[in-house]
Write a protein that holds these residues in place. Sequence first.
Motif, PDB file in Angstrom:
ATOM      1  N   ARG A 187       0.828  -1.205   0.000  1.00 29.81           N
ATOM      2  CA  ARG A 187       0.000   0.000   0.000  1.00 29.81           C
ATOM      3  C   ARG A 187       0.857   1.247   0.000  1.00 29.81           C
ATOM      4  NH1 ARG A 187      -3.876  -2.533   3.870  1.00 29.81           N
ATOM      5  NH2 ARG A 187      -2.300  -1.911   5.355  1.00 29.81           N
ATOM      6  N   ASN A 188       1.926   1.253   0.829  1.00 28.76           N
ATOM      7  CA  ASN A 188       2.819   2.413   0.882  1.00 28.76           C
ATOM      8  C   ASN A 188       3.487   2.644  -0.475  1.00 28.76           C
ATOM      9  OD1 ASN A 188       2.218   2.894   3.540  1.00 28.76           O
ATOM     10  ND2 ASN A 188       4.028   1.872   4.358  1.00 28.76           N
ATOM     11  N   ALA A 189       3.884   1.563  -1.135  1.00 24.42           N
ATOM     12  CA  ALA A 189       4.520   1.692  -2.446  1.00 24.42           C
ATOM     13  C   ALA A 189       3.532   2.248  -3.471  1.00 24.42           C
ATOM     14  CB  ALA A 189       5.065   0.353  -2.902  1.00 24.42           C
ATOM     15  N   SER A 190       2.302   1.737  -3.449  1.00 21.62           N
ATOM     16  CA  SER A 190       1.317   2.237  -4.405  1.00 21.62           C
ATOM     17  C   SER A 190       0.930   3.678  -4.071  1.00 21.62           C
ATOM     18  CB  SER A 190       0.086   1.337  -4.446  1.00 21.62           C
ATOM     19  OG  SER A 190      -0.632   1.419  -3.241  1.00 21.62           O
ATOM     20  N   THR A 191       0.894   4.020  -2.784  1.00 26.30           N
ATOM     21  CA  THR A 191       0.592   5.395  -2.376  1.00 26.30           C
ATOM     22  C   THR A 191       1.692   6.331  -2.861  1.00 26.30           C
ATOM     23  OG1 THR A 191      -0.572   4.579  -0.433  1.00 26.30           O
ATOM     24  CG2 THR A 191       0.071   6.887  -0.412  1.00 26.30           C
ATOM     25  N   ARG A 192       2.954   5.910  -2.684  1.00 24.15           N
ATOM     26  CA  ARG A 192       4.069   6.742  -3.154  1.00 24.15           C
ATOM     27  C   ARG A 192       4.003   6.937  -4.668  1.00 24.15           C
ATOM     28  NH1 ARG A 192       8.399   3.436  -1.207  1.00 24.15           N
ATOM     29  NH2 ARG A 192       7.213   2.652   0.524  1.00 24.15           N
ATOM     30  N   LYS A 193       3.660   5.887  -5.364  1.00 23.78           N
ATOM     31  CA  LYS A 193       3.545   5.978  -6.820  1.00 23.78           C
ATOM     32  C   LYS A 193       2.413   6.925  -7.211  1.00 23.78           C
ATOM     33  CE  LYS A 193       3.846   2.782 -10.654  1.00 23.78           C
ATOM     34  NZ  LYS A 193       3.684   1.409 -11.074  1.00 23.78           N
ATOM     35  N   TRP A 194       1.318   6.825  -6.513  1.00 19.22           N
ATOM     36  CA  TRP A 194       0.164   7.693  -6.764  1.00 19.22           C
ATOM     37  C   TRP A 194       0.517   9.152  -6.486  1.00 19.22           C
ATOM     38  CZ3 TRP A 194      -3.259  10.472  -3.493  1.00 19.22           C
ATOM     39  CH2 TRP A 194      -4.434  10.878  -4.104  1.00 19.22           C
ATOM     40  N   LEU A 195       1.208   9.399  -5.369  1.00 21.85           N
ATOM     41  CA  LEU A 195       1.615  10.764  -5.024  1.00 21.85           C
ATOM     42  C   LEU A 195       2.605  11.324  -6.052  1.00 21.85           C
ATOM     43  CD1 LEU A 195       1.988  10.539  -1.139  1.00 21.85           C
ATOM     44  CD2 LEU A 195       0.228  11.747  -2.441  1.00 21.85           C
ATOM     45  N   ALA A 196       3.499  10.483  -6.546  1.00 22.73           N
ATOM     46  CA  ALA A 196       4.454  10.929  -7.564  1.00 22.73           C
ATOM     47  C   ALA A 196       3.714  11.314  -8.850  1.00 22.73           C
ATOM     48  CB  ALA A 196       5.475   9.834  -7.846  1.00 22.73           C
ATOM     49  N   ASN A 197       2.709  10.543  -9.220  1.00 21.83           N
ATOM     50  CA  ASN A 197       1.918  10.869 -10.409  1.00 21.83           C
ATOM     51  C   ASN A 197       1.180  12.193 -10.225  1.00 21.83           C
ATOM     52  OD1 ASN A 197       2.710   8.630 -11.830  1.00 21.83           O
ATOM     53  ND2 ASN A 197       0.919   7.406 -11.265  1.00 21.83           N
ATOM     54  N   ILE A 198       0.628  12.399  -9.046  1.00 26.74           N
ATOM     55  CA  ILE A 198      -0.083  13.652  -8.767  1.00 26.74           C
ATOM     56  C   ILE A 198       0.888  14.829  -8.809  1.00 26.74           C
ATOM     57  CG2 ILE A 198      -1.265  14.946  -6.943  1.00 26.74           C
ATOM     58  CD1 ILE A 198      -2.864  12.498  -6.331  1.00 26.74           C
ATOM     59  N   ALA A 199       2.090  14.658  -8.253  1.00 28.51           N
ATOM     60  CA  ALA A 199       3.086  15.734  -8.268  1.00 28.51           C
ATOM     61  C   ALA A 199       3.478  16.093  -9.704  1.00 28.51           C
ATOM     62  CB  ALA A 199       4.315  15.316  -7.466  1.00 28.51           C
ATOM     63  N   VAL A 200       3.641  15.095 -10.549  1.00 23.43           N
ATOM     64  CA  VAL A 200       3.995  15.361 -11.951  1.00 23.43           C
ATOM     65  C   VAL A 200       2.855  16.094 -12.647  1.00 23.43           C
ATOM     66  CG1 VAL A 200       4.408  14.238 -14.172  1.00 23.43           C
ATOM     67  CG2 VAL A 200       5.647  13.470 -12.149  1.00 23.43           C
ATOM     68  N   MET A 201       1.620  15.647 -12.405  1.00 26.28           N
ATOM     69  CA  MET A 201       0.474  16.331 -12.998  1.00 26.28           C
ATOM     70  C   MET A 201       0.373  17.766 -12.500  1.00 26.28           C
ATOM     71  SD  MET A 201      -2.684  13.794 -13.478  1.00 26.28           S
ATOM     72  CE  MET A 201      -2.434  12.243 -12.662  1.00 26.28           C
TER      73      MET A 201
END
Length: 192
Positions: free
Chosen positions: A61-75
Motif C-alpha cells: 500500500r505504501n509503495a502504491s501510495t508513493r507511486k500515486w503521489l508521484a503521479n499527482i506531483a507530476v500532474m
Amino acid sequence: MPISSAARDYSRRLQDSRAHQVPKAQYDFSRFEAPSGEKRKNEKNNPNALRVVETSARELRNASTRKWLANIAVMALIIVPLAVLMLYSQAVLATINEDIGVKNEELNTLTGEYTRLQTELEAKISLKNIEEYATTTLGMSKVGQDQVQYVNVEQGESVTLYSSSGESSLMERFRRWISKTFGHNRADAEIG
C-alpha cells in the motif's frame, strides 16, 4: 544375429544423452525454495543468487501510495504552470479590451468633432455668407448698369503692347532699326 559394433555405439550414445536430459514435465524448483540456515549465509555472500522477498500488504500500500503521489506531483507540475499561463493571458486580454474601449470612445469623440467642423466649414463657405461678407466687410456691391462698359470691336483688330518699364527691349529696338533702314527703301521702291 549378431549386433554390429556401430549399432552398439549408437545405442550407448543414445542412452547417455537421455540420462542427462530433464524430462519435459519436471521442473527444478530448488532455486525458489526458502534457504536453510547454512544456505542463507552462502547466498548472502553470493550476489547472483535469487532471493525470495516477502512484502507485507502495508508495504505494498505504501509503495502504491508513493507511486500515486508521484503521479499527482507530476500532474501538478504540468497543470499549475498551464493554469498560471491561462490566467495571465486572460489578464492581458482584459487589458487589451479595455484599451480598445477607450480608443473607441476617442474615435467617437473625434468623429463628432469632425462632423461639427465639417458643418461649420460648409456654413462659412456658402454663397450667402460669402456675399454678405463681401458687401458688409469689403464694401462691395452687386453689378449695376453704371458699372457696365461695352467695347466696340468694329474698328479692327489690333494689339498694342506697352512696356512696363520706360525703356524698350533689345528686340524692340532691333525691329525699329530694321524698319527704319529697310522701310524707307521699300517705300522708295514702291514709288519708283
